[in-house]
Design an enzyme around this catalytic site. Structure first.
Site, mmCIF file in Angstrom:
data_model
loop_
_atom_site.group_PDB
_atom_site.id
_atom_site.type_symbol
_atom_site.label_atom_id
_atom_site.label_comp_id
_atom_site.label_asym_id
_atom_site.label_seq_id
_atom_site.Cartn_x
_atom_site.Cartn_y
_atom_site.Cartn_z
ATOM 1 N N GLN A 233 11.633 -2.263 21.679
ATOM 2 C CA GLN A 233 11.938 -1.322 22.770
ATOM 3 C C GLN A 233 12.127 -2.057 24.099
ATOM 4 O O GLN A 233 12.973 -1.687 24.902
ATOM 5 C CB GLN A 233 10.811 -0.275 22.860
ATOM 6 C CG GLN A 233 10.863 0.692 21.688
ATOM 7 C CD GLN A 233 9.558 1.452 21.485
ATOM 8 O OE1 GLN A 233 8.478 1.008 21.899
ATOM 9 N NE2 GLN A 233 9.642 2.601 20.834
ATOM 10 N N ALA B 281 7.741 16.751 -1.548
ATOM 11 C CA ALA B 281 9.017 16.627 -0.819
ATOM 12 C C ALA B 281 8.794 16.836 0.673
ATOM 13 O O ALA B 281 9.708 17.180 1.406
ATOM 14 C CB ALA B 281 10.021 17.637 -1.361
ATOM 15 N N GLY B 282 7.568 16.610 1.102
ATOM 16 C CA GLY B 282 7.257 16.831 2.516
ATOM 17 C C GLY B 282 7.563 15.621 3.399
ATOM 18 O O GLY B 282 8.181 14.645 2.959
ATOM 19 N N SER C 99 -0.446 -0.650 23.856
ATOM 20 C CA SER C 99 0.092 0.405 22.995
ATOM 21 C C SER C 99 -0.985 1.365 22.533
ATOM 22 O O SER C 99 -2.171 1.025 22.536
ATOM 23 C CB SER C 99 0.738 -0.224 21.756
ATOM 24 O OG SER C 99 1.805 -1.035 22.138
ATOM 25 N N GLU D 297 0.923 -2.703 17.895
ATOM 26 C CA GLU D 297 2.082 -2.189 17.141
ATOM 27 C C GLU D 297 3.342 -2.988 17.493
ATOM 28 O O GLU D 297 3.475 -3.500 18.613
ATOM 29 C CB GLU D 297 2.267 -0.687 17.390
ATOM 30 C CG GLU D 297 2.465 -0.307 18.835
ATOM 31 C CD GLU D 297 3.883 0.094 19.154
ATOM 32 O OE1 GLU D 297 4.738 -0.052 18.280
ATOM 33 O OE2 GLU D 297 4.124 0.507 20.298
ATOM 34 N N GLN E 242 6.754 -2.151 17.232
ATOM 35 C CA GLN E 242 8.018 -1.566 17.712
ATOM 36 C C GLN E 242 8.271 -1.835 19.196
ATOM 37 O O GLN E 242 9.405 -1.895 19.639
ATOM 38 C CB GLN E 242 8.041 -0.041 17.490
ATOM 39 C CG GLN E 242 8.116 0.368 16.043
ATOM 40 C CD GLN E 242 6.728 0.600 15.487
ATOM 41 O OE1 GLN E 242 5.779 -0.106 15.845
ATOM 42 N NE2 GLN E 242 6.591 1.571 14.623
ATOM 43 N N THR F 106 9.741 4.911 26.327
ATOM 44 C CA THR F 106 9.448 5.124 24.901
ATOM 45 C C THR F 106 8.658 6.430 24.800
ATOM 46 O O THR F 106 8.444 7.096 25.811
ATOM 47 C CB THR F 106 8.590 3.970 24.331
ATOM 48 O OG1 THR F 106 7.273 4.083 24.898
ATOM 49 C CG2 THR F 106 9.167 2.613 24.677
ATOM 50 N N CYS F 107 8.210 6.768 23.591
ATOM 51 C CA CYS F 107 7.428 8.008 23.438
ATOM 52 C C CYS F 107 6.145 7.934 24.263
ATOM 53 O O CYS F 107 5.625 8.949 24.693
ATOM 54 C CB CYS F 107 7.012 8.224 21.992
ATOM 55 S SG CYS F 107 8.221 7.813 20.798
ATOM 56 N N ASN F 108 5.634 6.714 24.428
ATOM 57 C CA ASN F 108 4.320 6.565 25.063
ATOM 58 C C ASN F 108 4.361 6.110 26.510
ATOM 59 O O ASN F 108 3.314 5.937 27.123
ATOM 60 C CB ASN F 108 3.473 5.573 24.263
ATOM 61 C CG ASN F 108 3.030 6.175 22.952
ATOM 62 O OD1 ASN F 108 2.766 7.367 22.892
ATOM 63 N ND2 ASN F 108 2.991 5.370 21.914
#
Lengths: 284, 426
Positions: B121, B191-192, B110, B115, B117, B51-53
């Site tokens: 995963q 609109a960011g 995490s 968290e 997600q 994962t990202c972490n």
């Protein structure tokens, strides 16, 4: 403990057991709101059902003993009010799969049933307090009062939650506050209860007028001037105006405040007016 | 041969983002990595969680020093300095491996405690390993137990119930105020990235009535097209503000784009019922705080989000001991299952079971055996014992053959075929 006018030991025992069940249900509902453990929640619901069943049995046994409707006096009417309130709590719980109103409604059921036992009972018996129209009149009025009580409880919760949200309280998303229903639900459910209350009170008062005309018009030619009738009429008018305003888009905060004020009016009409001002309409 | 469950990994606690980027696995790379590990006989089965972490590898090995072999392999596989990998790696054997994966699945490891997600995963990692054929008996059981543990922590504790991210808190606030989030009319100013991310979360929650408003109308139109919303011209933002249920603002304006007096006037004119939730995510603020003088207007800015995030993080932290206890209970359960597959244990239980059958049969024939003289009885005893030993010989030898995974699979098969449910346990 049981009022002198309450017939029978079995009957008193049913009432005491209903009180105990309501008290325990209140405790478990509160515990569930603080820490939502399934066991506490199921116990609370089970005890509320048991309490309502015992409360009903109490009323039924009373009816058999009196050979009349069980709510022809203050004790009976308060016990009926407690039963309706417990019933409404259970209906809302089943309908919305939510137990968060229990901690607020069950203690009110408990209080009214308790008051039914501790308030002084009159001795005079009124011979005309019977018949289908009278039964409908009292039942519908009690139902409307219970509906107004629910509306007031929901409104109170709306104001508490609204205040916490307005002041960006740190616990709006945590703890017991997070387990309260949304503002939207509280507002809609209060409005529905208000509607139910107005319709049943209107119907109950109509029945009362029919019964009053039949029973009092000869002996009490000025029966329409009785304080209780005026109190009930004003209550209906007040709630009708609140309901119309709510449907026309009045700020929910204002409606919530008026619902609470209205219930104070109901309590006054029900107790003080009944006990001290009404001459022909007081409970004995 | 000492077979064991092992893991090696690099997560957000021990490895920099640069290193984690280098060590991340796409599904194809994960499959290649596992195939290489099998080829070099480092692991016999396993799965990769990337994962990202974190980049972590779990598997079964016969090697005594699997860490060195794994670190050396991944140094070559990712072309990263081996000493860097060794210094920053997390690793473990046996229960340590099981505990680590269970804590990961529970959200205890995490970056944002609790968290949600990560559970998805882990499920994806298991599915990919199953499809690639790298997950076998133990890995299946390990990942299933990890998913069960993660779900248990989620349902029995409040670890994951308190949002800590700004969009998560924003959505929770919408849920506290409105009965049906999907029915809300939402106005998004700006609109960011923040607007886009929150719009995506709202769309995931079923919100369809979204209006986009931005100084550069083309950007608002692009977002409206993406999320099936409408465009509000910049000049009409005040009436649109008064007509909405939820307003989310994240523009880069230096002055409030919703001035207080104008907004109040618009709100008093608008025939509206119910509350208005203002989520001001801009710095400086887009909405004049004076709007909250109006009853039923609830305004939250970044400071308020920060307060809620801190309070929720503290609430989550308080749930950690309960979550750790659930993890420990799950680790013990898994360890008991794995221990039941050890060759010694299976052979011991099998022998106990067959010996019990032998004794039962002898007892059943006792009336006829009683007629035999002592020498003949002794011979019957010896004969049945010899039969039992011969029957046990092949399974006993067979359970020692193959790699770690094969041996455990055979042990599991023996347990199932002979219904060994705790036979002969002391």
């Amino acid at each position: 403990m049981a009022s002198p006018s309450s017939p029978g030991l079995t009957n008193a025992l049913l009432g005491v057991l209903a009180l105990a069940a309501y008290a325990l249900a209140s405790v478990f509902y509160t515990a569930y709101l603080r820490h939502p453990r399934l066991k506490a929640g199921r116990l609370a619901t089970g005890l509320a059902v048991l309490g309502a069943a015992l409360n009903f049995s109490f009323l039924y046994a009373r009816s058999l003993a009196l050979k009349n409707v069980p709510y022809a006096d203050l004790l009976g009417s308060m016990a009926l009010f407690g039963f309706f309130l417990a019933g409404m709590n259970l209906v809302l719980e089943v309908r919305h799969h939510d137990r968060s109103l229990g901690p607020f409604l069950m203690p009110v059921s408990l209080l009214f049933l308790l008051l039914a036992f501790v308030l002084p009972a009159g001795g005079e018996k009124r011979p005309n307090l019977k018949g289908a129209i009278f039964a409908f009149h009292v039942t519908l009025n009690m139902l409307s009062y219970a509906a107004f009580a629910v509306a007031a409880a929901l409104s109170g919760l709306y104001l508490v939650l609204g205040k916490k949200l307005k002041h960006r309280s740190k616990n709006v998303l945590a703890g017991p506050t997070a387990r309260l229903p949304s503002l939207g639900y509280l507002e809609r459910a209060a409005r529905t209860s208000l509607g139910v209350g107005v319709v049943t009170l209107a119907a109950g008062l109509s029945m009362g007028f029919a019964w009053g005309y039949h029973v009092w018009r000869v002996d009490h030619p000025f029966w329409l001037l009785d304080a209780k009738i005026w109190g009930a009429g004003l209550t209906l008018l007040f709630y009708f105006v609140v309901l119309v305003r709510a449907h026309r888009g009045a700020a929910p905060v204002t409606t919530a405040r008026l619902c609470i004020a209205g219930f104070v009016l109901v309590l006054l009409s029900y107790t003080a007016v009944n006990l001290f001002f009404s001459r022909i309409h007081s409970f004995t | 041969m000492q077979m064991d469950l092992v893991f090696v990994g690099w997560n957000h606690r021990v490895a920099s983002l640069d290193l984690r980027e280098k060590l991340s696995f796409t599904p194809e790379r994960a499959r290649e990595a596992m195939e290489g590990l099998f080829r070099e006989k480092i692991l016999t089965e396993g799965a990769v969680v990337s994962t990202c972490n974190r980049a972590e590898i779990y598997g079964l090995t016969d090697l005594d020093d699997s860490f060195e072999a794994l670190a050396s392999y991944f140094s070559r596989f990712h072309d990263v300095d081996g000493s860097v990998l060794r210094e920053s790696a997390l690793s473990g054997r046996g229960d340590v491996t099981v505990r680590h994966l269970f804590r990961v699945a529970s959200g205890l490891d995490s970056m944002v405690l609790g968290e949600a997600q990560i559970l998805g995963q882990i499920r994806d990692a298991h599915r990919r390993a199953t499809e690639a054929g790298t997950a076998r008996t133990v890995t299946h059981r390990l990942f299933q137990a990890a998913l069960e543990c993660g779900k248990k922590v989620r349902t029995r504790t409040a670890l994951g119930t308190r949002p800590t991210s700004v969009p998560g808190i924003a959505l929770s606030l919408v849920g506290r105020i409105f009965e049906e989030v999907a029915d809300c009319r939402v106005l998004l100013l700006g609109a960011g990235e923040t607007v886009e991310l929150t719009a995506r979360l709202l769309a995931d929650d079923g919100v369809t009535r979204m209006s986009f408003c931005n100084r550069t109308q083309e950007k608002a139109a692009a977002l409206a097209a993406e999320f099936g919303g409408t465009v509000v011209p910049w000049e009409e933002r005040i009436p649109a503000f008064a007509a909405a249920d939820v307003v989310l603002t994240a523009t880069g304006a230096t002055d409030p784009v919703i001035p207080g007096p104008e907004a109040k006037r618009a709100l008093s004119k608008a025939r509206r019922r119910g509350p208005l939730l203002v989520l001001d995510m801009a710095v400086p603020r887009d909405v004049d705080p004076a709007v909250e003088d109006v009853a039923d207007v609830y305004r939250y800015d970044l400071d308020a989000f920060g307060e809620l995030a801190r309070a929720n993080a503290a609430e989550r932290q308080a749930e950690v001991p309960l979550a750790e206890a659930i993890v420990e209970e799950s680790v013990e359960k898994f360890a008991a299952w794995l221990a039941s597959l050890s060759m010694t244990e299976v052979v011991k239980q099998l022998r106990f079971k067959l010996e019990a059958i032998r004794r039962d049969e002898l007892a059943r024939s006792e009336p006829r055996l009683a007629r035999l003289d002592p020498a003949d009885r002794e011979m019957v005893e010896r004969l049945t014992e010899a039969l039992l030993n011969k029957i046990l010989h092949n399974p006993t030898v067979g359970l020692k053959h193959g790699d770690a995974s094969q041996r455990l699979e055979l042990a599991a098969a023996v347990r199932t075929l002979f219904k060994l449910d705790g036979e002969g346990r002391e």
